[in-house]
Enzyme design. Structure first.
Site, mmCIF file in Angstrom:
data_model
loop_
_atom_site.group_PDB
_atom_site.id
_atom_site.type_symbol
_atom_site.label_atom_id
_atom_site.label_comp_id
_atom_site.label_asym_id
_atom_site.label_seq_id
_atom_site.Cartn_x
_atom_site.Cartn_y
_atom_site.Cartn_z
ATOM 1 C CG ASN A 210 -0.118 -0.175 2.511
ATOM 2 O OD1 ASN A 210 0.728 1.132 3.353
ATOM 3 N ND2 ASN A 210 -0.247 -1.003 3.294
ATOM 4 C CE LYS A 288 8.477 -12.492 -14.902
ATOM 5 N NZ LYS A 288 8.907 -11.214 -15.473
ATOM 6 N N PRO A 307 -1.887 -11.670 10.258
ATOM 7 C CG PRO A 307 0.105 -11.959 11.528
ATOM 8 C CD PRO A 307 -0.633 -12.196 10.260
ATOM 9 C CG ASP A 308 -5.086 -6.581 14.578
ATOM 10 O OD1 ASP A 308 -4.273 -5.814 14.986
ATOM 11 O OD2 ASP A 308 -5.936 -5.941 13.664
ATOM 12 C CG PHE A 325 -2.870 5.422 13.603
ATOM 13 C CD1 PHE A 325 -2.558 6.635 13.344
ATOM 14 C CD2 PHE A 325 -1.482 5.234 14.356
ATOM 15 C CE1 PHE A 325 -1.682 7.678 14.101
ATOM 16 C CE2 PHE A 325 -0.481 6.220 14.943
ATOM 17 C CZ PHE A 325 -0.570 7.807 15.002
ATOM 18 C CE LYS A 343 -7.453 -3.135 14.691
ATOM 19 N NZ LYS A 343 -6.744 -3.473 13.703
HETATM 20 O O1 C5P Z 1 -8.209 -2.463 11.488
HETATM 21 P P1 C5P Z 1 -7.393 -1.704 10.592
HETATM 22 O O2 C5P Z 1 -6.722 -2.295 9.556
HETATM 23 O O3 C5P Z 1 -8.303 -0.190 10.087
HETATM 24 O O4 C5P Z 1 -7.238 -0.889 11.849
HETATM 25 C C1 C5P Z 1 -6.204 -0.316 12.108
HETATM 26 C C2 C5P Z 1 -4.880 -0.525 13.437
HETATM 27 O O5 C5P Z 1 -4.658 -1.296 13.298
HETATM 28 C C3 C5P Z 1 -3.676 0.326 13.550
HETATM 29 O O6 C5P Z 1 -2.799 0.624 13.944
HETATM 30 C C4 C5P Z 1 -2.875 -0.806 12.711
HETATM 31 O O7 C5P Z 1 -1.175 -0.814 12.774
HETATM 32 C C5 C5P Z 1 -3.321 -2.088 13.130
HETATM 33 N N1 C5P Z 1 -3.649 -3.379 13.027
HETATM 34 C C6 C5P Z 1 -2.280 -4.394 12.482
HETATM 35 N N2 C5P Z 1 -2.106 -5.241 12.070
HETATM 36 C C7 C5P Z 1 -3.288 -5.490 11.224
HETATM 37 C C8 C5P Z 1 -3.988 -4.726 10.460
HETATM 38 C C9 C5P Z 1 -3.730 -3.092 11.787
HETATM 39 O O8 C5P Z 1 -1.993 -4.061 13.406
HETATM 40 N N3 C5P Z 1 -3.837 -6.552 11.070
#
Ligand code: C5P
Length: 403
Positions: A210, A288, A307-308, A325, A343
């Site tokens: 991105n 490739k 993973p978040d 954020f 979260k």
């Molecule tokens: O759910 P969303 O992507 O909008 O959440 C944004 C927040 O979650 C940001 O602080 C981003 O750094 C964190 N995030 C994360 N891991 C992900 C997606 C988002 O830590 N896979």
């Protein structure tokens, strides 16, 4: 001593027998977290070698004002600006006389003239030389110029005399140096910040990513270091210089970023400013991928959830104070508050990315801070650097006086 963490100290050494204690002083300053650069007068070389001081400080030793190679590496003006404190230990009677007269006849005296940083001396000389009216007059001149003077102590001297003139012990000098600095808002805290995009490999040459520039996270890292914190910055692929006094770990994918963040724990504070890719290709091709030249058929890419990172650290056994954020285009406060709760965060920083000129990839931003009381606190449009300092001050306040 935490006040010395990340501080940049120029240690000037002049030619007295107490110079042997300067090696120990470098260690004490480094143990307290300071970055030390040594400047020696010509006479100091008779008492201690530059090699010893270079090995202990981990930085090249500076000596000659007129050495073009040394000036090219870090000139005397640059060194004067670099210093948060110029400490001269030992300071001989001759050095004090030259300083009192405003001389700039070697690197060390020139540096004292050129710096805006506080200057401190730890005098060391024979007791009769210390008591001499000329030295005492020089001392008064230097004190009037707000040069700080640590010691000297009284006692037995190298020459066998007893009286005032012994250099203070390195531990005492380091403690007096620490007192020169205010306690920063985040002194003694470890702050972990992630920033920038992640790249999720499709094959060895292609990836999903991105447009995140990482500017906000880097500005926050800089502001946290300025506030006295030890800062670990886990950065995705960005084109930004590392802020001073920040430990940077470069990563590529979301999985690497999560591993680096977990490895950096424990931390007092985690600020998740990275734009982590929500999905990655289910597998990364080893070679490739070739396009199908026989037909115009499209291609389907199977994606799986990443993973978040923030949610993972927010439920971690070593959970730091967690800040996220929320970049939104509509119902900014509603979605941000929902994210705060979902979260398990302490604070969410919401920004409206539908507004032109702010947010992603630009130098300015405007945000709203929402904590668990769900009372929004707007911070109007400003440079990311200014906003970063406001955000760090807000967070430090919460950390230092929890509700
Ligand atoms: O759910 P969303 O992507 O909008 O959440 C944004 C927040 O979650 C940001 O602080 C981003 O750094 C964190 N995030 C994360 N891991 C992900 C997606 C988002 O830590 N896979």
């Amino acid at each position: 001593m935490q006040r010395l963490l990340n501080k940049q100290v120029v240690l000037g050494i002049s030619g007295g027998i107490a110079a042997y204690k300067s090696a120990e002083l470098v260690r004490r300053l480094k143990d307290a977290g300071a970055d030390v650069r040594v400047v020696m007068t010509r006479a100091a070389h008779e008492f201690i070698t530059p090699l010893t001081l270079q090995a202990l400080s981990g930085n090249p030793v500076h000596g000659d004002l007129l050495d073009p190679a040394a000036e090219a590496a870090m000139g005397h003006i640059e060194l004067a600006r670099w210093a948060d404190l110029v400490l001269i230990a030992p300071a001989t009677a001759d050095l004090m006389a030259r300083l009192a007269n405003g001389r700039g006849d070697d690197l060390l005296t020139t540096l004292v003239l050129a710096t805006d940083a506080p200057v401190a001396l730890a005098p060391a000389m024979n007791q009769a030389m210390w008591r001499d009216s000329a030295t005492q007059a020089n001392l008064q001149t230097l004190l009037q110029r707000e040069i700080r003077v640590f010691g000297p102590a009284a006692g037995e001297q190298a020459c066998g005399d007893i009286g005032p003139g012994r250099m203070l012990e390195p531990t005492d000098i380091a403690a007096r140096c620490a007192e020169c600095f205010e306690r920063g808002l985040l002194s003694g805290r470890h702050v972990l910040i992630n920033a920038g995009p992640t790249r999720e490999a499709i094959d060895p040459v292609r990836y999903i990513s991105n447009h995140s520039s990482g500017k906000m996270g880097f500005a926050l890292a800089e502001a946290a270091a300025e506030a006295g914190a030890r800062v670990t910055l886990v950065a995705g692929p960005v084109n930004l210089p590392t802020p001073a006094r920040v430990d940077r770990i470069d990563v590529v994918s979301a999985a690497d970023m999560l591993a680096a963040c977990e490895a950096a724990l424990p931390a007092d504070l985690f600020i998740a400013s990275a734009a982590v890719a929500d999905y990655r290709p289910a597998s990364c091709a080893s070679g490739k991928l070739k396009k199908d030249t026989a037909s115009d058929a499209g291609m389907t890419l199977q994606l799986v959830r990443n993973p978040d990172i923030l949610a993972t650290l927010a439920t971690h056994a070593q959970r730091p104070w967690c800040v996220g954020f929320a970049a939104e285009t509509d119902d900014v406060l509603g979605y941000a508050s929902d994210k705060l709760t979902r979260k398990n965060l302490d604070l969410i920083i919401a920004n409206d990315v539908s507004q032109p000129g702010i947010g992603f990839n630009s130098d300015d931003n405007a945000v709203t801070l929402i904590d668990r009381s769900l009372t929004p606190q707007p911070l109007p449009r400003a440079s990311k650097h200014k906003l970063a300092r406001q955000i760090i001050a807000f967070i430090a306040n919460r950390l230092n006086s929890p509700a």
